[in-house]
Design a protein around this motif. Structure first.
Motif, PDB file in Angstrom:
ATOM      1  N   ALA A  61    -112.833 -40.918  42.898  1.00 17.49           N
ATOM      2  CA  ALA A  61    -111.322 -41.158  42.937  1.00 17.49           C
ATOM      3  C   ALA A  61    -110.742 -39.813  43.543  1.00 17.49           C
ATOM      4  N   ASP A 135    -100.157 -32.366  35.472  1.00 20.72           N
ATOM      5  CA  ASP A 135    -100.158 -33.476  36.408  1.00 20.72           C
ATOM      6  C   ASP A 135     -99.608 -34.629  35.788  1.00 20.72           C
ATOM      7  N   PHE A 137     -99.036 -37.555  36.454  1.00 20.55           N
ATOM      8  CA  PHE A 137     -99.740 -39.002  36.573  1.00 20.55           C
ATOM      9  C   PHE A 137    -101.086 -39.122  36.013  1.00 20.55           C
ATOM     10  N   TYR A 196    -103.717 -48.949  38.655  1.00 22.13           N
ATOM     11  CA  TYR A 196    -103.265 -47.530  39.395  1.00 22.13           C
ATOM     12  C   TYR A 196    -104.155 -47.109  40.332  1.00 22.13           C
ATOM     13  N   SER A 198    -106.868 -45.700  40.151  1.00 18.36           N
ATOM     14  CA  SER A 198    -107.670 -44.306  39.869  1.00 18.36           C
ATOM     15  C   SER A 198    -108.274 -44.389  38.385  1.00 18.36           C
TER      16      SER A 198
ATOM     17  N   GLN B  21    -104.352 -34.614  50.404  1.00 17.27           N
ATOM     18  CA  GLN B  21    -104.710 -33.392  49.679  1.00 17.27           C
ATOM     19  C   GLN B  21    -103.937 -32.123  49.819  1.00 17.27           C
ATOM     20  N   VAL B  29    -100.487 -31.017  42.370  1.00 21.46           N
ATOM     21  CA  VAL B  29    -100.744 -32.150  41.675  1.00 21.46           C
ATOM     22  C   VAL B  29    -102.194 -32.786  42.053  1.00 21.46           C
ATOM     23  N   SER B  30    -102.759 -33.725  41.595  1.00 20.79           N
ATOM     24  CA  SER B  30    -104.008 -34.374  42.046  1.00 20.79           C
ATOM     25  C   SER B  30    -103.885 -35.248  43.413  1.00 20.79           C
ATOM     26  N   ARG B  31    -104.681 -35.278  44.137  1.00 18.93           N
ATOM     27  CA  ARG B  31    -104.700 -36.300  45.252  1.00 18.93           C
ATOM     28  C   ARG B  31    -104.547 -37.668  44.772  1.00 18.93           C
ATOM     29  N   GLN B  32    -104.992 -37.964  43.570  1.00 18.91           N
ATOM     30  CA  GLN B  32    -104.724 -39.227  43.086  1.00 18.91           C
ATOM     31  C   GLN B  32    -103.095 -39.501  42.801  1.00 18.91           C
ATOM     32  N   SER B  33    -102.510 -38.437  42.477  1.00 18.80           N
ATOM     33  CA  SER B  33    -101.167 -38.634  42.129  1.00 18.80           C
ATOM     34  C   SER B  33    -100.335 -38.975  43.407  1.00 18.80           C
ATOM     35  N   ALA B  36    -101.379 -42.346  44.644  1.00 16.73           N
ATOM     36  CA  ALA B  36    -100.538 -43.604  43.552  1.00 16.73           C
ATOM     37  C   ALA B  36     -98.884 -43.496  43.984  1.00 16.73           C
ATOM     38  N   ARG B  41     -97.555 -47.588  43.499  1.00 18.83           N
ATOM     39  CA  ARG B  41     -98.109 -47.788  41.961  1.00 18.83           C
ATOM     40  C   ARG B  41     -97.681 -46.951  41.088  1.00 18.83           C
ATOM     41  N   TYR B  42     -97.003 -45.871  41.679  1.00 18.51           N
ATOM     42  CA  TYR B  42     -96.575 -45.130  40.443  1.00 18.51           C
ATOM     43  C   TYR B  42     -95.259 -44.370  40.739  1.00 18.51           C
TER      44      TYR B  42
END
Lengths: 202, 73
Positions: A61, A135, A137, A196, A198, B21, B29-33, B36, B41-42
């Motif tokens: 992910a 973080d 999220f 989400y 992830s 990235q 923050v993370s790449r997922q953040s 999203a 999604r977020y």
């Protein structure tokens, strides 16, 4: 047909193996084929497999298994590894003392508490991850994961308890609730993935 | 029932030739953040939304706007 390397990197494969190992362990314990201490000790196998599945899922992910983890997550992994090692040591100590003599009740109680304290340590490590994660999220994903696991475990424990009271199912010792909760984390990770996109960081 | 957010992250990144990235690193923050948020999604918190706007050197309303067609539960 996927290459062997791709298959080895598949979180679903490792999760499947973990649940198969968990099911086999529970089945052996419930049928009395193996004793409770051995069943608890063997839980390390599905736990290690599930841990591998979740690490792979987290890595993919994040854009690749080589993605560097944050310091908070590294600290969490170190803490969980330390408490897992403590759990195994506590068991070894318990087995050693029990094999040599019939220890008095206070000593048995103390030895029985040691593995429990190691499990409590893992709960604490998850709590610290939620507190220390910067973080927002990723923190939300961990909280969701824990809530899903808690909801599933409380539901399972409630249903089983009433079935047990009705003499419809065999007795299950209370510490299995914690075991089910740990495996419920995977359900939480799947819920995160669906909602989400992830798996989360736990 | 609240109102969700629309954002221009993908366009703003493309204009600067940043990967997800790279943007994640700039925001810590993370790449997922980033993924999203970008895909809707977020919805980020207000402090993170301000940080995102700062990274692009824009006002927050130039990055985010209410999505009146998509409602949140």
């Amino acid at each position: 047909m996927p290459a062997a390397g791709t298959l080895r990197a598949s979180p679903a494969l490792w999760a499947g193996l973990a649940f198969a190992a968990f099911g086999a362990d529970v089945a052996l314990a419930l049928t009395g084929a193996i004793g409770k201490p051995l069943a608890l000790l063997l839980l390390i196998v599905p736990t290690a497999l599930l841990y591998r599945a979740m690490r792979l899922a987290g890595g993919s992910a994040a854009g690749g298994a080589c993605q560097p983890k944050g310091e908070v997550q590294r600290r969490y992994v170190r803490r969980v590894m330390a408490f897992t090692a403590a759990y195994l040591l506590a068991f070894a100590l318990q087995a050693l003392v029990a094999a040599q003599s019939h220890p008095p009740v206070p000593l048995r109680a103390a030895l029985g508490l040691l593995p429990a304290l190691a499990i409590l340590g893992v709960f604490w490590a998850i709590g610290r991850l939620i507190v220390e994660e910067t973080d927002e999220f990723m923190r939300m994903l961990v909280v969701r994961q824990v809530l899903v696991a808690t909801a599933l475990t409380l539901s399972a424990a409630t249903v089983w308890g009433f079935l047990e009271a009705a003499d419809a199912v065999p007795h299950v010792d209370a510490y299995w609730i914690a075991v089910v909760w740990f495996f419920g984390q995977f359900a939480g990770a799947v819920a995160n993935r669906v909602t989400y996109g992830s798996w989360g960081a736990l | 029932m609240g109102c969700a957010l629309k954002n221009r992250l993908r366009v703003l990144r493309a204009e600067r030739d940043w990967s997800q990235q790279e943007l994640a690193d700039r925001l810590s923050v993370s790449r997922q953040s980033v993924n999203a948020i970008e895909t809707g999604r977020y919805d980020p918190s207000l402090p993170l939304a301000f940080r995102i706007a700062d990274v692009f050197g824009l006002a927050i309303e130039q990055v985010f706007e209410p999505d009146r067609e998509r409602q949140t539960g």
